[in-house]
Design a protein around this motif. Structure first.
Motif, PDB file in Angstrom:
ATOM      1  N   SER A 199      15.622  77.870  36.005  1.00  0.00           N
ATOM      2  CA  SER A 199      16.766  76.999  35.755  1.00  0.00           C
ATOM      3  C   SER A 199      16.421  76.087  34.595  1.00  0.00           C
ATOM      4  CB  SER A 199      17.140  76.184  37.000  1.00  0.00           C
ATOM      5  OG  SER A 199      16.116  75.252  37.310  1.00  0.00           O
ATOM      6  N   ALA A 200      17.443  75.522  33.941  1.00  0.00           N
ATOM      7  CA  ALA A 200      17.214  74.618  32.818  1.00  0.00           C
ATOM      8  C   ALA A 200      18.479  73.839  32.513  1.00  0.00           C
ATOM      9  CB  ALA A 200      16.766  75.396  31.577  1.00  0.00           C
ATOM     10  N   SER A 202      20.775  71.940  29.598  1.00  0.00           N
ATOM     11  CA  SER A 202      21.014  72.112  28.166  1.00  0.00           C
ATOM     12  C   SER A 202      20.570  70.878  27.388  1.00  0.00           C
ATOM     13  CB  SER A 202      22.498  72.388  27.914  1.00  0.00           C
ATOM     14  OG  SER A 202      23.288  71.290  28.314  1.00  0.00           O
ATOM     15  N   ASP A 241      16.042  79.111  29.446  1.00  0.00           N
ATOM     16  CA  ASP A 241      15.914  78.011  28.507  1.00  0.00           C
ATOM     17  C   ASP A 241      17.173  77.952  27.651  1.00  0.00           C
ATOM     18  OD1 ASP A 241      14.821  75.826  27.293  1.00  0.00           O
ATOM     19  OD2 ASP A 241      13.155  76.876  26.353  1.00  0.00           O
ATOM     20  N   TRP A 242      17.282  76.877  26.860  1.00  0.00           N
ATOM     21  CA  TRP A 242      18.408  76.711  25.943  1.00  0.00           C
ATOM     22  C   TRP A 242      17.871  76.600  24.526  1.00  0.00           C
ATOM     23  CZ3 TRP A 242      23.602  76.217  27.652  1.00  0.00           C
ATOM     24  CH2 TRP A 242      23.754  76.126  29.038  1.00  0.00           C
ATOM     25  N   ALA A 280       7.562  77.385  26.260  1.00  0.00           N
ATOM     26  CA  ALA A 280       8.221  76.081  26.164  1.00  0.00           C
ATOM     27  C   ALA A 280       8.518  75.802  24.708  1.00  0.00           C
ATOM     28  CB  ALA A 280       7.332  74.980  26.749  1.00  0.00           C
ATOM     29  N   ALA A 319       5.693  71.756  29.384  1.00  0.00           N
ATOM     30  CA  ALA A 319       6.892  71.028  28.968  1.00  0.00           C
ATOM     31  C   ALA A 319       6.522  70.066  27.852  1.00  0.00           C
ATOM     32  CB  ALA A 319       7.500  70.261  30.139  1.00  0.00           C
ATOM     33  N   SER A 366       6.361  74.237  37.641  1.00  0.00           N
ATOM     34  CA  SER A 366       7.118  73.694  36.521  1.00  0.00           C
ATOM     35  C   SER A 366       6.743  72.250  36.259  1.00  0.00           C
ATOM     36  CB  SER A 366       8.625  73.802  36.789  1.00  0.00           C
ATOM     37  OG  SER A 366       8.989  73.016  37.916  1.00  0.00           O
ATOM     38  N   ALA A 368       8.309  68.641  33.931  1.00  0.00           N
ATOM     39  CA  ALA A 368       9.419  68.059  33.163  1.00  0.00           C
ATOM     40  C   ALA A 368       9.082  66.613  32.848  1.00  0.00           C
ATOM     41  CB  ALA A 368      10.730  68.134  33.952  1.00  0.00           C
ATOM     42  N   HIS A 406      13.794  69.710  36.172  1.00  0.00           N
ATOM     43  CA  HIS A 406      14.308  69.372  34.842  1.00  0.00           C
ATOM     44  C   HIS A 406      14.874  67.963  34.853  1.00  0.00           C
ATOM     45  CE1 HIS A 406      13.935  73.456  33.283  1.00  0.00           C
ATOM     46  NE2 HIS A 406      14.302  73.835  34.486  1.00  0.00           N
TER      47      HIS A 406
END
Length: 440
Positions: A199-200, A202, A241-242, A280, A319, A366, A368, A406
């Motif tokens: 998941s991410a 934007s 990712d975006w 990343a 990250a 993960s 963030a 995130h």
């Protein structure tokens, strides 16, 4: 009637210094761990036992009982989220009858269940603690030598300072909980379609994308958490990712030879995906973390300069800080800060990372970094934790296993999607908590 677990006695009382010394006796012995009871401790226990005698329902009570209701003190989530507003810190001073031997067990005094004080207290496991409260009012109902028994117990309280509060998520309960994928517990063959692979959020903070192990992509708006897109990408077990500065979500498959897939939310269409792969990327797109065919970790920038930090072990999460000044990586149980320009390890944030819920070092799924660059959210095997980067201290811990975490770029939300839970459960927590008790 509940069984008393501990006896409490006030050994010293200094309201002007906001300090009290409590002797804690273990009175209930039915487990192998009783000889270690409360040696590490948790601040939540001390809020509960101070409240015992401040309860305004009986006799006079005190200001603490007026501030904290019975429903609140019985709510574990409330206590864990608010203890830091009342208990500043505590220290174990001295212990007695630790370790507890077989002879000690044989000589235990008779148990009492009638709320009367027990006899032969010198035979019991006991520890003295100095406890500092945030306001002398929380000690107003106590006197030197006062004793009582309690059914209170420690849980896992947040360990915030007032200056941390505006930047901390409020997950008890979260503002929203989303079950992203339909679950059929009778169909084990579709488990990949029912669990999240990534998941991410934007770059502009407008969208939250979640992908399943079978390649289904779902996008929600932020903060309404309304579903805006549900489609099949055909990319299995993908990382999400975006693209920097663009509303284009990219799904990268695990297999190096398989092509990535991308969708433009503004255009409402599938678009060409980048040919390069990354673990990343910095928010401005300057730096990209990737792995070579031989497993070497590489940091590349927009000038095509490449650096390879000396990383030991398998990298499990990474990250960038929002301004790109630091890259945080998790590997072999450690969390490290890397200078992406020089490609060198600047410092070790956490050696042998472990949550309070775990028994030893645990893998990290993960990482963030918050907007200010001062806090790091860690999705670990046992829990989601938030660290203060200045000292590596764990400030809070939430029982969400194997979560993709995130922080929204505007700093207003922390999202966590559980990778090992069917349904792709995602929690969305608002950031910003009061730094003082109501009425202060």
């Amino acid at each position: 009637m509940s069984t008393d677990l501990y006896g409490i006695r006030v050994m010293a009382l200094e309201p002007e210094r906001r300090r009290i010394r409590l002797r804690v006796f273990v009175t209930y012995y039915d487990a192998d761990e009783y000889d270690q009871a409360l040696l590490d401790g948790d601040a939540s226990f001390f809020l509960r036992v101070l409240w015992d005698e401040a309860d305004t329902r009986f006799d006079d009570g005190g200001p603490l009982g007026e501030q904290v209701s019975l429903d609140e003190i019985l709510d574990e989530d409330w206590v864990d989220g608010n203890t830091w507003l009342f208990i500043e810190r505590f220290e174990a001073v001295t212990s007695k009858n630790v370790p507890f031997t077989k002879t000690d067990i044989a000589n235990l005094p008779t148990r009492h269940y009638d709320l009367d004080w027990f006899t032969d207290e010198e035979l019991l496991v006991q520890t003295d603690y100095d406890v500092w409260v945030t306001d002398p009012r929380w000690l107003a109902h106590l006197r030197l030598g006062q004793s009582w028994t309690t059914t209170s117990y420690p849980t896992q309280a947040d360990r915030l300072r007032p200056e941390d509060a505006p930047f901390m998520p409020d997950p008890r309960p979260p503002a929203a909980t989303i079950d992203v994928f339909a679950v059929d517990y009778d169909d084990d063959d579709r488990a990949g379609a029912q669990t999240a692979a990534g998941s991410a959020v934007s770059p502009d903070g407008r969208w939250l994308a979640v992908a399943s192990g079978a390649g289904e992509l779902v996008v929600y708006d932020v903060p309404g958490w309304t579903e805006r897109l549900r489609t099949s990408s055909g990319v299995s077990a993908s990382a999400v990712d975006w693209l920097p500065g663009r509303p284009v979500v990219v799904l990268q498959p695990q297999a190096p030879a398989s092509p990535s897939w991308a969708y433009d939310m503004d255009a409402g269409a599938v678009v060409a995906a980048p040919s390069q792969r990354w673990l990343a990327r910095s928010a401005d797109g300057r730096y990209r973390l990737s792995r070579s065919a031989d497993g070497t970790v590489i940091i590349g920038d927009d000038d095509r300069t490449q650096q390879s930090p000396a990383v030991n072990g398998v990298l499990t999460a990474a990250a960038f800080a929002l301004d790109g000044s630091r890259l945080y990586i998790a590997t072999a149980g450690d969390i490290l800060a890397v200078d992406p320009t020089a490609g060198v390890i600047a410092e070790t944030i956490k050696k042998g990372y472990r949550s309070y819920a775990s028994c030893g070092p645990e893998p990290v799924r993960s990482l963030a970094v918050d907007r200010t660059g001062r806090y790091l959210a860690v999705g670990g095997k046992e829990a989601l934790t938030v660290l203060r980067l200045a000292d590596g201290d764990i400030l809070m811990e939430i029982p969400l296993t194997d979560a993709f975490v995130h922080w929204s770029p505007d700093g207003l939300w922390l999202t966590a999607t559980q990778g090992g839970t069917r349904g792709g459960k995602t929690t969305c927590s608002r950031v910003g908590r009061p730094a003082t008790t109501p009425g202060s």
